[in-house]
Design a protein around this motif. Sequence first.
Motif, PDB file in Angstrom:
ATOM      1  N   LEU A  18       3.553   9.353  -6.241  1.00 16.56           N
ATOM      2  CA  LEU A  18       2.801   8.160  -5.843  1.00 16.56           C
ATOM      3  C   LEU A  18       3.676   6.915  -5.885  1.00 16.56           C
ATOM      4  CD1 LEU A  18      -0.538   9.018  -7.647  1.00 16.56           C
ATOM      5  CD2 LEU A  18      -0.186   8.929  -5.198  1.00 16.56           C
TER       6      LEU A  18
ATOM      7  N   MET B 126       5.625   6.594  -2.689  1.00 17.71           N
ATOM      8  CA  MET B 126       4.801   6.228  -1.525  1.00 17.71           C
ATOM      9  C   MET B 126       4.171   4.841  -1.693  1.00 17.71           C
ATOM     10  SD  MET B 126       4.367   7.933   1.119  1.00 17.71           S
ATOM     11  CE  MET B 126       3.547   7.411   2.618  1.00 17.71           C
ATOM     12  N   GLY B 127       3.721   4.524  -2.898  1.00 11.70           N
ATOM     13  CA  GLY B 127       2.999   3.271  -3.159  1.00 11.70           C
ATOM     14  C   GLY B 127       3.913   2.064  -3.008  1.00 11.70           C
TER      15      GLY B 127
HETATM   16  C1  LIG Z   1      -3.997   9.320  -9.300  1.00 12.90           C
HETATM   17  C2  LIG Z   1      -3.609   7.875  -9.097  1.00 12.90           C
HETATM   18  C3  LIG Z   1      -3.068   7.174 -10.157  1.00 12.90           C
HETATM   19  C4  LIG Z   1      -2.714   5.824 -10.001  1.00 12.90           C
HETATM   20  N1  LIG Z   1      -2.206   5.152 -11.067  1.00 12.90           N
HETATM   21  C5  LIG Z   1      -1.891   3.833 -10.937  1.00 12.90           C
HETATM   22  C6  LIG Z   1      -1.360   3.138 -12.038  1.00 12.90           C
HETATM   23  O1  LIG Z   1      -1.103   3.694 -13.103  1.00 12.90           O
HETATM   24  N2  LIG Z   1      -1.115   1.811 -11.897  1.00 12.90           N
HETATM   25  C7  LIG Z   1      -1.341   1.158 -10.717  1.00 12.90           C
HETATM   26  O2  LIG Z   1      -1.096  -0.047 -10.652  1.00 12.90           O
HETATM   27  N3  LIG Z   1      -1.825   1.817  -9.644  1.00 12.90           N
HETATM   28  C8  LIG Z   1      -2.085   3.135  -9.713  1.00 12.90           C
HETATM   29  N4  LIG Z   1      -2.557   3.828  -8.630  1.00 12.90           N
HETATM   30  C9  LIG Z   1      -2.827   3.103  -7.382  1.00 12.90           C
HETATM   31  C10 LIG Z   1      -1.690   3.045  -6.350  1.00 12.90           C
HETATM   32  O3  LIG Z   1      -0.978   4.260  -6.283  1.00 12.90           O
HETATM   33  C11 LIG Z   1      -0.704   1.895  -6.603  1.00 12.90           C
HETATM   34  O4  LIG Z   1      -1.390   0.732  -7.016  1.00 12.90           O
HETATM   35  C12 LIG Z   1       0.135   1.580  -5.353  1.00 12.90           C
HETATM   36  O5  LIG Z   1       1.116   0.603  -5.661  1.00 12.90           O
HETATM   37  C13 LIG Z   1      -0.708   1.075  -4.196  1.00 12.90           C
HETATM   38  O6  LIG Z   1       0.158   0.829  -3.102  1.00 12.90           O
HETATM   39  P1  LIG Z   1      -0.145   1.467  -1.659  1.00 12.90           P
HETATM   40  O7  LIG Z   1       0.916   0.935  -0.756  1.00 12.90           O
HETATM   41  O8  LIG Z   1      -0.286   2.917  -1.705  1.00 12.90           O
HETATM   42  O9  LIG Z   1      -1.546   0.758  -1.352  1.00 12.90           O
HETATM   43  P2  LIG Z   1      -2.651   1.197  -0.277  1.00 12.90           P
HETATM   44  O10 LIG Z   1      -3.458   2.310  -0.817  1.00 12.90           O
HETATM   45  O11 LIG Z   1      -2.032   1.376   1.075  1.00 12.90           O
HETATM   46  O12 LIG Z   1      -3.514  -0.164  -0.256  1.00 12.90           O
HETATM   47  C14 LIG Z   1      -4.202  -0.616  -1.394  1.00 12.90           C
HETATM   48  C15 LIG Z   1      -5.009  -1.867  -1.015  1.00 12.90           C
HETATM   49  O13 LIG Z   1      -4.144  -2.955  -0.700  1.00 12.90           O
HETATM   50  C16 LIG Z   1      -4.351  -3.412   0.642  1.00 12.90           C
HETATM   51  N5  LIG Z   1      -3.021  -3.747   1.144  1.00 12.90           N
HETATM   52  C17 LIG Z   1      -1.914  -2.952   1.107  1.00 12.90           C
HETATM   53  N6  LIG Z   1      -0.838  -3.632   1.537  1.00 12.90           N
HETATM   54  C18 LIG Z   1      -1.271  -4.881   1.876  1.00 12.90           C
HETATM   55  C19 LIG Z   1      -0.622  -6.047   2.393  1.00 12.90           C
HETATM   56  N7  LIG Z   1       0.701  -6.088   2.630  1.00 12.90           N
HETATM   57  N8  LIG Z   1      -1.390  -7.159   2.616  1.00 12.90           N
HETATM   58  C20 LIG Z   1      -2.723  -7.145   2.358  1.00 12.90           C
HETATM   59  N9  LIG Z   1      -3.389  -6.069   1.875  1.00 12.90           N
HETATM   60  C21 LIG Z   1      -2.666  -4.946   1.630  1.00 12.90           C
HETATM   61  C22 LIG Z   1      -5.032  -2.255   1.348  1.00 12.90           C
HETATM   62  O14 LIG Z   1      -5.825  -2.704   2.447  1.00 12.90           O
HETATM   63  C23 LIG Z   1      -5.881  -1.670   0.228  1.00 12.90           C
HETATM   64  O15 LIG Z   1      -7.053  -2.432   0.062  1.00 12.90           O
HETATM   65  C24 LIG Z   1      -2.895   5.183  -8.739  1.00 12.90           C
HETATM   66  C25 LIG Z   1      -3.402   5.931  -7.653  1.00 12.90           C
HETATM   67  C26 LIG Z   1      -3.748   7.259  -7.837  1.00 12.90           C
HETATM   68  C27 LIG Z   1      -4.305   8.011  -6.656  1.00 12.90           C
END
Ligand SMILES: Cc1cc2nc3c(=O)[nH]c(=O)nc-3n(C[C@H](O)[C@H](O)[C@H](O)COP(=O)(O)OP(=O)(O)OC[C@H]3O[C@@H](n4cnc5c(N)ncnc54)[C@H](O)[C@@H]3O)c2cc1C
Length: 340
Positions: free
Chosen positions: A113, A116-117
């Motif tokens: 994650l 990708m995140g």
């Molecule tokens: C099992 C699991 C565990 C996780 N554990 C954690 C953790 O420990 N800590 C943590 O912080 N997070 C956690 N996450 C959440 C996530 O993986 C992270 O926060 C990650 O950084 C999100 O980034 P993303 O690019 O995948 O966001 P996305 O899923 O693509 O987007 C998240 C949100 O942000 C918005 N968004 C994205 N980019 C922009 C942009 N540039 N401008 C405006 N809006 C935007 C999207 O519309 C959406 O509402 C977890 C997720 C899962 C599934």
Amino acid sequence: VPVALPEFQLLRPRTLGEAVEMLARSGGSAGDGVKIIAGGTDLLPSLKQWLFTPRYLLDIQRVAGLTEFRWQPGEGLWLGAMTRVQRIATDDLIGREFAVLAEAAATIASPVLRNMGTLGGNLCLDTRCVWYNQSYLWRQSCGFCIKKDGSVCHVAPSGRRCWAAFSADMPPALLALEAEIEIASAGGLRRMRLAEFYTGKGEARIRLAADELVTRVLIPARSAGMRGRYRKLRVRGSIDYPLAGVAVVLRRENGHFAEGRVALTAVNPAPVLVSGIDDLLARAEPDKTEWVEEVVRRSNATAKPLTTSALTPDYRREIVKIYVRRALNECCGADHKEPA
Ligand SMILES: Cc1cc2nc3c(=O)[nH]c(=O)nc-3n(C[C@H](O)[C@H](O)[C@H](O)COP(=O)(O)OP(=O)(O)OC[C@H]3O[C@@H](n4cnc5c(N)ncnc54)[C@H](O)[C@@H]3O)c2cc1C
Ligand code: SF4
């Protein structure tokens, strides 16, 4: 019964200009218009739970310029919104100059994650609640709630607002480092302090207009080199959102504390800075423990955990106190003793 992903059209802009134009043309991110998708690590599970049913997904992965990573002397470190979490967790410059951010990033989710995140997704993460982050059928069985499809808040039933907890790890670290963000729309770019970005409302967490997206983050040069610690409470150490998170930064000069900040996450509907720390530090005697205990007291007063998470509010409140004390002591590198 909705069990698969809702139907949507995928938009794939290549430039920022195209992205903001598509965002505006397809109705913006309010309601069921468009959802921006970056890494998708949080959005896709939410779509599967039918927390959102957008007509369009705006995929910003290919937008040129959103992966910027540039140290600008005298200004600071510019990080594009599409910078992956793993890069932030492992980059040498960030580890050396902004240690609190590297530590916070390294605690996010799991290796897959983190690959990708993204930074932008983390800053804009939806708020979380045990009554909300559930399947459609689960939520239906409880009559839904204010945040989605219902009219009652199960956490505070007499109120009319949502208290879901903001549960991302990097924002408190970036608040402590006094970061700014850059936001784009068809009308151009604007900048704001990250501290002003969050509303404190569980149902409408960020100050982003429907036709805007986050493009970059600036960590100011003046925050470089501060000692920093991030401490996090979670159920599963290997992969979990925070149930309480504490970011501490401290700068020591000539035997005194020149500046310091403490920020909290996952215990309020927004990540928050604990106020008044600089005043305390100006009067602090570095070798005494009184000021540490005063910061602990103020942090405890700032944290307002409710029954939104798997662990009780009382437990999370106690942990905030312990983590703030430990993180401060570690940053001091001094001999403060923890009270039993
Ligand atoms: C099992 C699991 C565990 C996780 N554990 C954690 C953790 O420990 N800590 C943590 O912080 N997070 C956690 N996450 C959440 C996530 O993986 C992270 O926060 C990650 O950084 C999100 O980034 P993303 O690019 O995948 O966001 P996305 O899923 O693509 O987007 C998240 C949100 O942000 C918005 N968004 C994205 N980019 C922009 C942009 N540039 N401008 C405006 N809006 C935007 C999207 O519309 C959406 O509402 C977890 C997720 C899962 C599934
Ligand atoms: S805090 Fe209340 S309104 Fe918000 S998600 Fe939880 S139950 Fe729903």
